[in-house]
Write a protein that holds these residues in place. Structure first.
Motif, PDB file in Angstrom:
ATOM      1  N   HIS A 123       0.865  -1.181   0.000  1.00  0.00           N
ATOM      2  CA  HIS A 123       0.000   0.000   0.000  1.00  0.00           C
ATOM      3  C   HIS A 123       0.903   1.233   0.000  1.00  0.00           C
ATOM      4  O   HIS A 123       1.789   1.360   0.849  1.00  0.00           O
ATOM      5  CB  HIS A 123      -0.886  -0.015   1.239  1.00  0.00           C
ATOM      6  N   PRO A 124       0.696   2.163  -0.941  1.00  0.00           N
ATOM      7  CA  PRO A 124       1.623   3.299  -1.066  1.00  0.00           C
ATOM      8  C   PRO A 124       1.604   4.267   0.104  1.00  0.00           C
ATOM      9  O   PRO A 124       2.492   5.119   0.215  1.00  0.00           O
ATOM     10  CB  PRO A 124       1.141   3.994  -2.350  1.00  0.00           C
ATOM     11  N   ALA A 125       0.615   4.153   0.996  1.00  0.00           N
ATOM     12  CA  ALA A 125       0.538   5.070   2.128  1.00  0.00           C
ATOM     13  C   ALA A 125       0.971   4.424   3.442  1.00  0.00           C
ATOM     14  O   ALA A 125       0.896   5.060   4.485  1.00  0.00           O
ATOM     15  CB  ALA A 125      -0.887   5.612   2.273  1.00  0.00           C
ATOM     16  N   CYS A 126       1.449   3.187   3.397  1.00  0.00           N
ATOM     17  CA  CYS A 126       1.835   2.488   4.619  1.00  0.00           C
ATOM     18  C   CYS A 126       3.275   2.831   4.994  1.00  0.00           C
ATOM     19  O   CYS A 126       4.216   2.438   4.278  1.00  0.00           O
ATOM     20  CB  CYS A 126       1.690   0.979   4.452  1.00  0.00           C
ATOM     21  N   PRO A 127       3.491   3.530   6.100  1.00  0.00           N
ATOM     22  CA  PRO A 127       4.850   3.951   6.470  1.00  0.00           C
ATOM     23  C   PRO A 127       5.814   2.788   6.725  1.00  0.00           C
ATOM     24  O   PRO A 127       6.982   2.842   6.331  1.00  0.00           O
ATOM     25  CB  PRO A 127       4.625   4.768   7.742  1.00  0.00           C
ATOM     26  N   ARG A 128       5.332   1.747   7.391  1.00  0.00           N
ATOM     27  CA  ARG A 128       6.229   0.624   7.690  1.00  0.00           C
ATOM     28  C   ARG A 128       6.639  -0.105   6.421  1.00  0.00           C
ATOM     29  O   ARG A 128       7.786  -0.545   6.282  1.00  0.00           O
ATOM     30  CB  ARG A 128       5.557  -0.347   8.669  1.00  0.00           C
ATOM     31  N   SER A 129       5.703  -0.244   5.483  1.00  0.00           N
ATOM     32  CA  SER A 129       6.030  -0.883   4.208  1.00  0.00           C
ATOM     33  C   SER A 129       7.078  -0.078   3.447  1.00  0.00           C
ATOM     34  O   SER A 129       7.989  -0.639   2.827  1.00  0.00           O
ATOM     35  CB  SER A 129       4.767  -1.040   3.356  1.00  0.00           C
ATOM     36  N   LEU A 130       6.960   1.246   3.506  1.00  0.00           N
ATOM     37  CA  LEU A 130       7.951   2.104   2.842  1.00  0.00           C
ATOM     38  C   LEU A 130       9.328   1.887   3.444  1.00  0.00           C
ATOM     39  O   LEU A 130      10.324   1.738   2.718  1.00  0.00           O
ATOM     40  CB  LEU A 130       7.541   3.570   2.966  1.00  0.00           C
ATOM     41  N   LEU A 131       9.413   1.861   4.767  1.00  0.00           N
ATOM     42  CA  LEU A 131      10.706   1.653   5.412  1.00  0.00           C
ATOM     43  C   LEU A 131      11.291   0.302   5.028  1.00  0.00           C
ATOM     44  O   LEU A 131      12.506   0.187   4.785  1.00  0.00           O
ATOM     45  CB  LEU A 131      10.562   1.762   6.930  1.00  0.00           C
ATOM     46  N   LYS A 132      10.476  -0.728   4.951  1.00  0.00           N
ATOM     47  CA  LYS A 132      10.968  -2.046   4.566  1.00  0.00           C
ATOM     48  C   LYS A 132      11.578  -2.031   3.167  1.00  0.00           C
ATOM     49  O   LYS A 132      12.589  -2.693   2.909  1.00  0.00           O
ATOM     50  CB  LYS A 132       9.833  -3.072   4.645  1.00  0.00           C
ATOM     51  N   GLN A 133      10.988  -1.249   2.277  1.00  0.00           N
ATOM     52  CA  GLN A 133      11.537  -1.126   0.924  1.00  0.00           C
ATOM     53  C   GLN A 133      12.923  -0.478   0.950  1.00  0.00           C
ATOM     54  O   GLN A 133      13.849  -0.918   0.258  1.00  0.00           O
ATOM     55  CB  GLN A 133      10.596  -0.298   0.053  1.00  0.00           C
ATOM     56  N   ILE A 134      13.071   0.573   1.751  1.00  0.00           N
ATOM     57  CA  ILE A 134      14.359   1.269   1.831  1.00  0.00           C
ATOM     58  C   ILE A 134      15.416   0.367   2.456  1.00  0.00           C
ATOM     59  O   ILE A 134      16.575   0.334   2.015  1.00  0.00           O
ATOM     60  CB  ILE A 134      14.220   2.577   2.652  1.00  0.00           C
ATOM     61  N   ILE A 135      15.033  -0.393   3.482  1.00  0.00           N
ATOM     62  CA  ILE A 135      15.976  -1.311   4.131  1.00  0.00           C
ATOM     63  C   ILE A 135      16.417  -2.402   3.159  1.00  0.00           C
ATOM     64  O   ILE A 135      17.601  -2.764   3.112  1.00  0.00           O
ATOM     65  CB  ILE A 135      15.340  -1.923   5.391  1.00  0.00           C
ATOM     66  N   ALA A 136      15.490  -2.936   2.378  1.00  0.00           N
ATOM     67  CA  ALA A 136      15.840  -3.949   1.378  1.00  0.00           C
ATOM     68  C   ALA A 136      16.836  -3.385   0.376  1.00  0.00           C
ATOM     69  O   ALA A 136      17.786  -4.076  -0.043  1.00  0.00           O
ATOM     70  CB  ALA A 136      14.580  -4.443   0.665  1.00  0.00           C
ATOM     71  N   ASP A 137      16.643  -2.139   0.006  1.00  0.00           N
ATOM     72  CA  ASP A 137      17.566  -1.442  -0.892  1.00  0.00           C
ATOM     73  C   ASP A 137      18.953  -1.367  -0.257  1.00  0.00           C
ATOM     74  O   ASP A 137      19.974  -1.613  -0.903  1.00  0.00           O
ATOM     75  CB  ASP A 137      17.017  -0.035  -1.166  1.00  0.00           C
ATOM     76  N   CYS A 138      18.977  -1.026   1.024  1.00  0.00           N
ATOM     77  CA  CYS A 138      20.237  -0.913   1.753  1.00  0.00           C
ATOM     78  C   CYS A 138      20.950  -2.262   1.829  1.00  0.00           C
ATOM     79  O   CYS A 138      22.162  -2.352   1.614  1.00  0.00           O
ATOM     80  CB  CYS A 138      19.962  -0.365   3.158  1.00  0.00           C
ATOM     81  N   GLU A 139      20.202  -3.298   2.149  1.00  0.00           N
ATOM     82  CA  GLU A 139      20.798  -4.626   2.277  1.00  0.00           C
ATOM     83  C   GLU A 139      21.334  -5.143   0.953  1.00  0.00           C
ATOM     84  O   GLU A 139      22.330  -5.876   0.922  1.00  0.00           O
ATOM     85  CB  GLU A 139      19.765  -5.594   2.857  1.00  0.00           C
ATOM     86  N   SER A 140      20.709  -4.728  -0.158  1.00  0.00           N
ATOM     87  CA  SER A 140      21.197  -5.146  -1.475  1.00  0.00           C
ATOM     88  C   SER A 140      22.568  -4.554  -1.785  1.00  0.00           C
ATOM     89  O   SER A 140      23.303  -5.076  -2.624  1.00  0.00           O
ATOM     90  CB  SER A 140      20.194  -4.737  -2.560  1.00  0.00           C
ATOM     91  N   LEU A 141      22.906  -3.470  -1.092  1.00  0.00           N
ATOM     92  CA  LEU A 141      24.221  -2.854  -1.250  1.00  0.00           C
ATOM     93  C   LEU A 141      25.260  -3.464  -0.309  1.00  0.00           C
ATOM     94  O   LEU A 141      26.428  -3.075  -0.321  1.00  0.00           O
ATOM     95  CB  LEU A 141      24.129  -1.349  -0.998  1.00  0.00           C
ATOM     96  N   GLY A 142      24.810  -4.406   0.532  1.00  0.00           N
ATOM     97  CA  GLY A 142      25.733  -5.105   1.417  1.00  0.00           C
ATOM     98  C   GLY A 142      25.881  -4.499   2.793  1.00  0.00           C
ATOM     99  O   GLY A 142      26.838  -4.822   3.510  1.00  0.00           O
ATOM    100  N   PHE A 143      24.939  -3.648   3.202  1.00  0.00           N
ATOM    101  CA  PHE A 143      25.056  -2.965   4.487  1.00  0.00           C
ATOM    102  C   PHE A 143      24.059  -3.509   5.512  1.00  0.00           C
ATOM    103  O   PHE A 143      22.939  -3.880   5.170  1.00  0.00           O
ATOM    104  CB  PHE A 143      24.812  -1.463   4.332  1.00  0.00           C
ATOM    105  N   HIS A 144      24.485  -3.486   6.765  1.00  0.00           N
ATOM    106  CA  HIS A 144      23.599  -3.725   7.898  1.00  0.00           C
ATOM    107  C   HIS A 144      23.370  -2.402   8.606  1.00  0.00           C
ATOM    108  O   HIS A 144      24.315  -1.630   8.824  1.00  0.00           O
ATOM    109  CB  HIS A 144      24.217  -4.734   8.867  1.00  0.00           C
ATOM    110  N   THR A 145      22.126  -2.131   8.965  1.00  0.00           N
ATOM    111  CA  THR A 145      21.793  -0.851   9.594  1.00  0.00           C
ATOM    112  C   THR A 145      21.750  -0.977  11.115  1.00  0.00           C
ATOM    113  O   THR A 145      21.337  -2.004  11.653  1.00  0.00           O
ATOM    114  CB  THR A 145      20.415  -0.366   9.126  1.00  0.00           C
TER     115      THR A 145
END
Length: 452
Positions: free
Chosen positions: A111-133
């Motif tokens: 859902h484009p308005a779900c804040p937690r879903s948005l954060l999960k997308q950004i974290i997945a992007d980060c992990e694809s670059l090889g980083f742990h947050t």
């Protein structure tokens, strides 16, 4: 726990009801208690939930210019899915099982308005670059000798602070309400929101809590849960807790600073640390910081989402007013903390305690990754002394309207978060401005009623 383990746990404990909740666009938790049989039946495919929760504001008034939901869609149910990894028990509610949910779909159908879903997308992007947050958000808030009824009767005028006077880092003041103070620390820990520290801040009845750092999604979950849990625990002591950014013009505001760093996937090396650098800052950290500064003006509403947010962002109030950074500098927008490798991190100081943790953390991480991806140079020199005094720095937006209009027209914001989210979120912020602008305030009556 997986599905089988959760079901086994519920049956062994004789659990008959479960509570779950998700955060709306304002970071307000919405949810319900459901029968454990319904809970089990929905584990695979989710639970229907009216998507009006993304179509109204924090006072349940419908937005007038949003597309994702509304009268034009008929307010359908959308599937809400529980994240089993968020399982915890509520100590002050007889250890009732509790879960966090979101509207993450399958194969990119979030859902484009779900804040937690948005954060999960950004974290997945980060992990694809090889980083742990590693992230943590800390909060300041004021406590009052009030109840919802008493404050409503007073029309929200002159709430009585829990304790008088300016007692920052006081050992004495918490002893006046030691049961409340100890319950905060102990019950939050029992709720899976362990605190690194809890203390008074300067101001009548104001506390500050720092949450122990964790991976970005878990850190955001804990931050969201802390705000609601503090309020619930306070209720049980006849106290009201407020996370407004600035409830009184004569007192300091309440921050929601975000601490952040990137590590190797095995969590063994802090990628922000470089012993050989003058400031112990790695090139990666400098690029991340450059991204934060570059993106900040375009994504400001994600850090400062309310009318009240901007009342806190004034000179001399322990809050930033410029796009700036500095080593151990609390007047800048971003503070570099570089004492040792394990503690080296960035502190984003723009968010107030009224921020939505999912969106504020998503904004920080996405902006930092933008700097890394584009190998941005940290051209701005770190602030020495007061960032308020440097008139060459770009100023932060002065109000919610200004920042929302800028974000709405920003190609950068749409690149970071998608056009659908940016459209919905900025229209929801412009609605806030419209609601505020339609009101006649006490200030106007006092200033104009007789003399004009």
């Amino acid at each position: 726990m997986d599905n089988k383990e959760i079901i086994s746990y519920l049956r062994e404990k004789g659990v008959t009801k479960v509570k779950f909740a998700f955060a709306d666009i304002d970071g307000v938790l919405r949810g319900k208690i459901i029968n454990s049989k319904k809970f089990i039946s929905g584990l695979e495919n989710g639970y229907g939930f009216c998507d009006v929760v993304f179509g109204w504001d924090s006072n349940d008034e419908l937005y007038d210019k949003v597309n994702v939901t509304g009268w034009h869609t008929g307010f359908p149910d959308k599937l809400c899915r529980i994240d089993l990894n968020t399982f915890r028990s509520i100590p002050w509610e007889n250890n009732m099982p509790f879960f966090i949910a979101d509207f993450s779909g399958i194969k990119g159908s979030d859902h484009p308005a779900c804040p937690r879903s948005l954060l999960k997308q950004i974290i997945a992007d980060c992990e694809s670059l090889g980083f742990h947050t590693e992230f943590a958000q800390e909060f300041e808030w004021f406590n009052f000798k009030e109840t919802p009824d008493s404050l409503s009767e007073k029309q929200y005028v002159n709430p009585e602070p829990l304790t008088p006077g300016m007692f920052g880092y006081s050992i004495l003041r918490p002893s006046l309400n030691s049961n409340f103070n100890n319950d905060l620390f102990d019950l939050l820990g029992g709720f899976g929101v362990e605190l690194e520290g809890l203390h008074t801040e300067t101001g009548p009845g104001v506390y500050e809590a720092a949450i122990i750092h964790d991976e970005a999604l878990r850190a955001a979950d804990k931050a969201v849960l802390l705000k609601t849990a503090v309020k619930e625990i306070a209720y049980r002591h006849g106290i009201m807790a407020s996370f407004m950014a600035k409830w009184n013009a004569q007192l300091p505001g309440c921050s929601g600073h975000i601490h952040q760093s990137l590590w190797t996937k095995d969590k063994q090396q802090n990628l922000f640390f470089n012993e050989g650098d003058e400031n112990k800052m790695s090139e990666l950290m400098k690029q991340y910081l450059a991204g934060l500064l570059y993106c900040l003006p375009d994504i400001m509403p994600m850090f400062a989402p309310t009318i009240n947010s901007y009342k806190r962002l004034v000179e001399g109030a322990w809050a930033p007013t410029t796009v700036s950074w500095g080593i151990e500098n609390r007047t800048a927008a971003v503070r570099v903390i570089n004492t040792t490798e394990s503690y080296t991190r960035l502190e984003m100081r723009v968010p107030g305690s009224d921020s939505n943790p999912y969106l504020a953390i998503a904004a920080s991480l996405a902006a930092g990754l933008y700097g890394i991806r584009n190998k941005l140079n940290l051209e701005q020199v770190g602030t020495i002394g007061s960032a308020y005094a440097n008139k060459d720095y770009k100023r932060l937006s002065a109000n919610l309207y200004e920042s929302s209009i800028k974000m709405q027209g920003s190609d950068l914001a749409k690149e970071l978060f998608g056009a659908a989210f940016v459209e919905h979120f900025t229209n929801s912020r412009l609605w806030e401005w419209k609601q505020f602008s339609s009101q006649v305030t006490d200030w106007e009556l006092k200033r104009y009623f007789e003399i004009i």
